[in-house]
Motif scaffolding. Structure first.
Motif, PDB file in Angstrom:
ATOM      1  N   ARG A   1       0.845  -1.201   0.000  1.00 39.25           N
ATOM      2  CA  ARG A   1       0.000   0.000   0.000  1.00 39.25           C
ATOM      3  C   ARG A   1       0.877   1.247   0.000  1.00 39.25           C
ATOM      4  O   ARG A   1       1.787   1.370   0.802  1.00 39.25           O
ATOM      5  CB  ARG A   1      -0.909   0.018   1.230  1.00 39.25           C
ATOM      6  N   GLY A   2       0.623   2.153  -0.929  1.00 38.65           N
ATOM      7  CA  GLY A   2       1.391   3.394  -0.998  1.00 38.65           C
ATOM      8  C   GLY A   2       0.687   4.496  -0.244  1.00 38.65           C
ATOM      9  O   GLY A   2      -0.147   4.245   0.630  1.00 38.65           O
ATOM     10  N   ASP A   3       1.009   5.722  -0.619  1.00 37.70           N
ATOM     11  CA  ASP A   3       0.388   6.869   0.053  1.00 37.70           C
ATOM     12  C   ASP A   3      -0.933   7.267  -0.578  1.00 37.70           C
ATOM     13  O   ASP A   3      -1.566   8.228  -0.142  1.00 37.70           O
ATOM     14  CB  ASP A   3       1.349   8.056   0.071  1.00 37.70           C
ATOM     15  N   GLY A   4      -1.344   6.527  -1.625  1.00 37.13           N
ATOM     16  CA  GLY A   4      -2.637   6.778  -2.235  1.00 37.13           C
ATOM     17  C   GLY A   4      -2.664   7.854  -3.292  1.00 37.13           C
ATOM     18  O   GLY A   4      -3.700   8.116  -3.893  1.00 37.13           O
ATOM     19  N   ARG A   5      -1.526   8.490  -3.543  1.00 37.34           N
ATOM     20  CA  ARG A   5      -1.528   9.590  -4.515  1.00 37.34           C
ATOM     21  C   ARG A   5      -1.636   9.084  -5.946  1.00 37.34           C
ATOM     22  O   ARG A   5      -2.202   9.752  -6.795  1.00 37.34           O
ATOM     23  CB  ARG A   5      -0.272  10.442  -4.348  1.00 37.34           C
TER      24      ARG A   5
ATOM     25  N   ALA B   1      -1.357   0.633 -10.340  1.00 35.68           N
ATOM     26  CA  ALA B   1      -1.185   0.156 -11.718  1.00 35.68           C
ATOM     27  C   ALA B   1      -0.671   1.234 -12.666  1.00 35.68           C
ATOM     28  O   ALA B   1      -0.416   0.946 -13.842  1.00 35.68           O
ATOM     29  CB  ALA B   1      -2.509  -0.391 -12.253  1.00 35.68           C
ATOM     30  N   THR B   2      -0.478   2.459 -12.198  1.00 33.70           N
ATOM     31  CA  THR B   2      -0.132   3.579 -13.075  1.00 33.70           C
ATOM     32  C   THR B   2       1.107   3.294 -13.920  1.00 33.70           C
ATOM     33  O   THR B   2       1.094   3.415 -15.148  1.00 33.70           O
ATOM     34  CB  THR B   2       0.091   4.865 -12.249  1.00 33.70           C
ATOM     35  N   ARG B   3       2.198   2.921 -13.273  1.00 30.95           N
ATOM     36  CA  ARG B   3       3.460   2.720 -13.999  1.00 30.95           C
ATOM     37  C   ARG B   3       3.378   1.529 -14.944  1.00 30.95           C
ATOM     38  O   ARG B   3       3.931   1.566 -16.056  1.00 30.95           O
ATOM     39  CB  ARG B   3       4.612   2.553 -13.012  1.00 30.95           C
ATOM     40  N   SER B   4       2.711   0.489 -14.534  1.00 30.94           N
ATOM     41  CA  SER B   4       2.622  -0.708 -15.376  1.00 30.94           C
ATOM     42  C   SER B   4       1.788  -0.448 -16.622  1.00 30.94           C
ATOM     43  O   SER B   4       2.148  -0.874 -17.729  1.00 30.94           O
ATOM     44  CB  SER B   4       2.029  -1.876 -14.579  1.00 30.94           C
ATOM     45  N   PHE B   5       0.667   0.251 -16.474  1.00 31.20           N
ATOM     46  CA  PHE B   5      -0.161   0.571 -17.637  1.00 31.20           C
ATOM     47  C   PHE B   5       0.615   1.462 -18.602  1.00 31.20           C
ATOM     48  O   PHE B   5       0.553   1.275 -19.824  1.00 31.20           O
ATOM     49  CB  PHE B   5      -1.462   1.242 -17.196  1.00 31.20           C
TER      50      PHE B   5
END
Length: 314
Positions: A196-200, A204-208
């Motif tokens: 879990r990150g900070d939610g910002r 999947a952002t980088r993978s897409f």
């Protein structure tokens, strides 16, 4: 393309004023917009051209080209061609030379906003990601056949994803159970194996991003397109490029600098062929202003660079 508004007639595209300033449009000039999108920048160029001016537009996306067809039917100064700007030198209409070239990189808002195109993890749709849905291999087809090592390499190289191996392993495990055919499926698999990150940003952002770049050969096309643009520019012609992530901007910056500035001299090596610059850098990297960011958050990652073709002595 990367952050342009979905309705070109109602909203200005990313860094519109800066692009127009960078191109320095001449009334009788010949210009090329290599990423037509929905025509926001192109309409700005047409407004500044006189009756003898010409605007050439290209795009891989058939929906973008359909919009270009409609615009060309109403304005004889516009000519269109479907395809990648990497092939711009093969278009005979560029042979007389160009007074300006624009590349607005990445994926456009209309592509992101239509679930059926498969670019967005926020809207479930077929896992396609092709800018030209009629050509090449879809993301679903590639993920079905690629090895775990190849998937991990793409995620790392084009998405700078630190967890690339873990994600690749999960994708291969999932496809053994059932094929990955939907964007929501892929986003869920990725999210399930990441901390879990900070939610910002979505997990999947980088993978897409990485898969889209790979499927569409975006960085290879960019390198070829930059070289072709400089070859076709007339002396005094402008090259204007908007990038939306560091990999693109790095390529653009390094290309422009290499064409504008001599490499460092190594003292103990014999003198090489004298360096002859082909470009002049026009200002530095530009970012969208606060007013634009407030109206269009997608512009926050946009970086614009401008260079001018120099006269080279024979």
């Amino acid at each position: 393309m990367g952050g342009g508004a979905g309705n070109a007639s109602a909203h200005l595209p990313v860094m519109f004023a800066e692009v127009m300033d960078g191109l320095a449009v001449k009334g009788d000039g010949r210009y090329l917009d290599g990423t037509f999108g929905r025509g926001g920048h192109a309409r700005g160029v047409l407004q500044r051209l006189g009756p003898q001016g010409c605007l050439l537009v290209m795009d891989k996306d058939p929906e973008a080209i359909e919009e270009a067809r409609r615009l060309a039917a109403a304005d004889a100064r516009l000519r269109w061609r479907q395809g990648s700007f990497a092939t711009l030198a093969a278009w005979e209409d560029t042979a007389p030379g160009l007074d300006g070239v624009l590349f607005d990189l990445g994926v456009s808002s209309p592509q992101l906003d239509v679930a059926e195109r498969g670019f967005s993890f926020t809207r479930d749709g077929p896992l396609d990601m092709r800018m030209d849905p009629g050509a090449g291999e879809s993301a679903a087809d590639w993920l079905a056949r690629a090895s775990e090592a190849e998937i991990a390499d793409v995620l790392w190289r084009y998405g700078e994803e630190r967890h690339s191996r873990r994600i690749a392993r999960a994708i291969v495990a999932q496809r053994r159970q059932a094929p990955l055919l939907r964007t929501a499926q892929l986003a869920s698999v990725i999210a399930s194996v990441l901390p879990r990150g900070d939610g910002r940003i979505h997990p999947a952002t980088r993978s897409f991003q990485a898969i889209r770049i790979h499927i569409n050969r975006e960085l290879a096309d960019l390198e070829a397109g930059l070289a072709a643009a400089v070859d076709r520019l007339k002396p005094g012609g402008r090259l204007v490029v908007i990038s939306f992530h560091s990999l693109e901007d790095r390529i653009v910056k390094q290309f422009m600098v290499a064409q504008a500035k001599a490499p460092p001299v190594r003292r103990r090596l014999p003198e090489a062929v004298p360096f002859v610059p082909r470009l002049r850098l026009v200002g530095g990297a530009q970012k969208a202003g606060e007013a634009e960011l407030a109206a269009n958050p997608r512009a926050r990652s946009a970086v614009l660079r401008v260079a001018e073709k120099l006269e080279v002595a024979a």
